[in-house]
Design an enzyme around this catalytic site. Structure first.
Site, short mmCIF file in Angstrom:
data_model
loop_
_atom_site.label_atom_id
_atom_site.label_comp_id
_atom_site.label_asym_id
_atom_site.label_seq_id
_atom_site.Cartn_x
_atom_site.Cartn_y
_atom_site.Cartn_z
N ASP A 148 0.82 -1.21 0.00
CA ASP A 148 0.00 0.00 0.00
C ASP A 148 0.85 1.26 0.00
O ASP A 148 1.99 1.26 0.48
CB ASP A 148 -0.93 0.02 1.22
CG ASP A 148 -0.14 -0.08 2.54
OD1 ASP A 148 0.77 -0.93 2.61
OD2 ASP A 148 -0.41 0.70 3.46
N GLU A 149 0.28 2.29 -0.54
CA GLU A 149 0.80 3.66 -0.39
C GLU A 149 2.30 3.80 -0.62
O GLU A 149 2.98 4.47 0.13
CB GLU A 149 0.47 4.18 1.02
CG GLU A 149 -1.01 4.23 1.31
CD GLU A 149 -1.32 4.55 2.78
OE1 GLU A 149 -2.30 5.27 2.99
OE2 GLU A 149 -0.62 4.08 3.67
C1 TNX Z 1 -4.22 3.82 5.51
S1 TNX Z 1 -5.03 1.10 4.93
C2 TNX Z 1 -3.16 2.94 5.59
C3 TNX Z 1 -2.43 2.84 6.86
C4 TNX Z 1 -2.92 3.82 7.88
C5 TNX Z 1 -4.43 3.87 7.86
C6 TNX Z 1 -5.02 4.76 8.94
C7 TNX Z 1 -3.68 1.03 4.35
C8 TNX Z 1 -3.43 -0.11 3.50
N1 TNX Z 1 -2.83 2.02 4.63
O1 TNX Z 1 -1.05 3.01 6.63
O2 TNX Z 1 -2.48 3.41 9.12
O3 TNX Z 1 -4.84 4.32 6.60
O4 TNX Z 1 -6.40 4.59 9.07
#
Ligand code: TNX
Length: 470
Positions: free
Chosen positions: A276-277
């Site tokens: 993710d991200e």
């Molecule tokens: C998104 S959900 C993220 C996390 C954060 C979260 C906070 C996801 C795959 N990545 O890194 O902790 O939001 O709600």
């Protein structure tokens, strides 16, 4: 059926282990020792019976309960079914007219809607010790969940000790988000969590988040950074800034060793690689890295699980993809599912249990809004990603991220009662579940939570009968 001196659990062979846990729990509830015994036909037996199931047997995790005035019978064709039956049995406990306790007469036929009913716990931002994780497992098992997904690494900390890279935990096991606790699990701790979970029907899925969310690794090992020097520890709450560098010589060996060792320590078939991200990477480079990591997971003999972003990369048909971000374009995810990937649904606006209940909730986050109990309950999995066929949905997983959740008190206050809502979404088919009905039933959990010393949130949407709550 009255429960008293003659009450015992009858379970033989494979069912005995399930019987032992059921008997121990019943002993606590009744405040008297309930033994596991062989059936001698006398009244007062709670029989857990495993039937042999062949082709065409009932679906996985299904069970049947018959309670009359002399005995209770739970039948299933697998151990999960027996466990589920034993959990439901507890919900049939009633006070008797003579001031004792009994099981009310019942005939129940029940089976889970989805095979994947999970809870994700972020132990990277804030660490939670083994004892807390075991309590979480017990709560999850009492709601018939069967997956515990542990987020073991992130920018703020590394939580699993690995022989090939000891500095990960020696250095980054000591860091956490501001306000959170640090710490890490040894191999023995991790094994203990898995045994505890396994005996309650719960599979542990480890997540090592890559190629983003890796600051803790880069703080421990300078070789993962272009300059060769360790980066400073990170204790903030931003996401998306860190990344692995595929062109550095240390990167591939790092991925290979970490994946191999985590896979070897893990009893279940899955390994979650995050994905993710990774906002600091361009798409082609990201895609290549995911393919590299996926290959290591395949070689290590595990099934790949990743957040929805990994669908930017071609994936093996067996992959499990976890949907979380309602803001994102889901066309790659839908394509992956049509090509065979299975999808776990964690739509943030319903199941991110780190969200505040309302504007006054003192803890938690609110990036996707606030999530009252009813928001966690009233949604339909088939409608969360348009274009998916029913067969590609593996199930539903709640998630608690811990940037703003720092201790056990806060953790359970956010989990309860919402985890009960998500668990029911994962278990029951729509005509058999409705909010007004759930709002009445969920109140009956409160005394159990109080008895277990678990804090919970007194949602104004429910007419709680008793209990403390917050
Ligand atoms: C998104 S959900 C993220 C996390 C954060 C979260 C906070 C996801 C795959 N990545 O890194 O902790 O939001 O709600």
């Amino acid at each position: 059926m009255p429960l008293g001196a003659g009450t015992r659990v009858v379970a033989v062979g494979e069912a005995e282990a399930v019987g032992a846990i059921a008997a121990a729990q019943l002993s606590v509830l009744l405040d008297r020792e309930v033994p596991v015994a062989h059936d001698d036909g006398r009244p007062g037996a709670i029989v857990l019976r495993l039937l042999s199931g062949g082709a065409g047997a009932s679906s996985p995790g299904a069970y049947r309960i018959q309670v009359d005035s002399v005995r209770a019978l739970v039948t299933a064709v697998d151990l999960d079914g027996l466990r589920h039956g034993a959990v439901t049995l507890r919900q049939l406990l009633v006070p008797t007219t003579d001031g004792g306790r009994g099981l009310r007469p019942a005939f129940v036929v029940d089976a889970p809607r989805f095979t994947w009913r999970g809870l994700h716990l972020d132990v990277a931002r804030s660490f939670f010790p083994v004892e807390t994780v075991e309590k979480v497992v017990d709560v999850a098992a009492a709601l018939k969940l069967n997956v515990l997904h542990l987020h073991l690494s992130d920018d703020q900390g590394w939580r699993l000790e690995l022989p090939s890279r000891p500095l990960l935990t020696q250095i980054s096991g000591r860091t956490a988000v501001d306000g959170g606790q640090a710490g890490f699990y040894t191999a023995a701790d991790y094994a203990r969590i898995q045994v505890h979970a396994g005996s309650r029907g719960i599979t542990v899925i480890p997540e090592i988040d890559m190629p983003g969310h890796v600051n803790a690794a880069q703080h421990a090992y300078g070789e993962l950074n272009p300059g060769g020097e360790p980066v400073p520890a990170y204790t903030g709450t931003e996401v998306g800034f860190s990344r692995l560098h595929p062109d550095l010589p240390a990167t591939l060996p790092f991925i290979r060793d970490v994946v191999t060792e985590v896979a070897a320590m893990t009893r279940g078939p899955f390994l979650h690689i995050g994905g993710d991200e990774a906002l600091a990477m361009q798409r082609p480079e990201y895609s290549r890295m995911i393919a590299t990591i996926a290959e290591q997971v395949r070689v290590a003999g595990k099934t790949l699980v990743g957040w929805q972003e990994i669908t930017q990369t071609p994936l093996a048909p067996s992959t499990v993809v976890q949907f979380w971000d309602p803001r994102a374009d889901t066309s790659d995810l839908v394509d992956a599912a049509w090509q065979g990937a299975r999808v776990v649904l964690s739509p943030a606006q319903h199941v991110y249990l780190d969200m505040k209940y309302d504007a006054d909730t003192p803890i938690g986050s609110d990036w996707v809004g606030t999530t009252e109990l009813r928001d966690a309950y009233e949604w339909e999995p088939m409608e969360s990603v348009l274009g998916l066929l029913p067969g590609s949905i593996a199930g539903v997983e709640a998630a608690v991220w811990t940037e703003y959740v720092h201790d056990e008190q806060e953790l359970f206050t956010l989990l309860l009662p919402r985890l009960a809502a998500v668990a029911e979404v994962a278990w029951s088919v729509p005509p058999r579940r409705s909010w007004p009905d759930f709002a009445v039933r969920v109140a009956r959990y409160a005394p159990t939570w109080d008895a277990a010393g678990l804090p919970w949130y007194r949602s104004p949407q429910v007419a709680w009968e008793t209990g403390a709550g917050r």
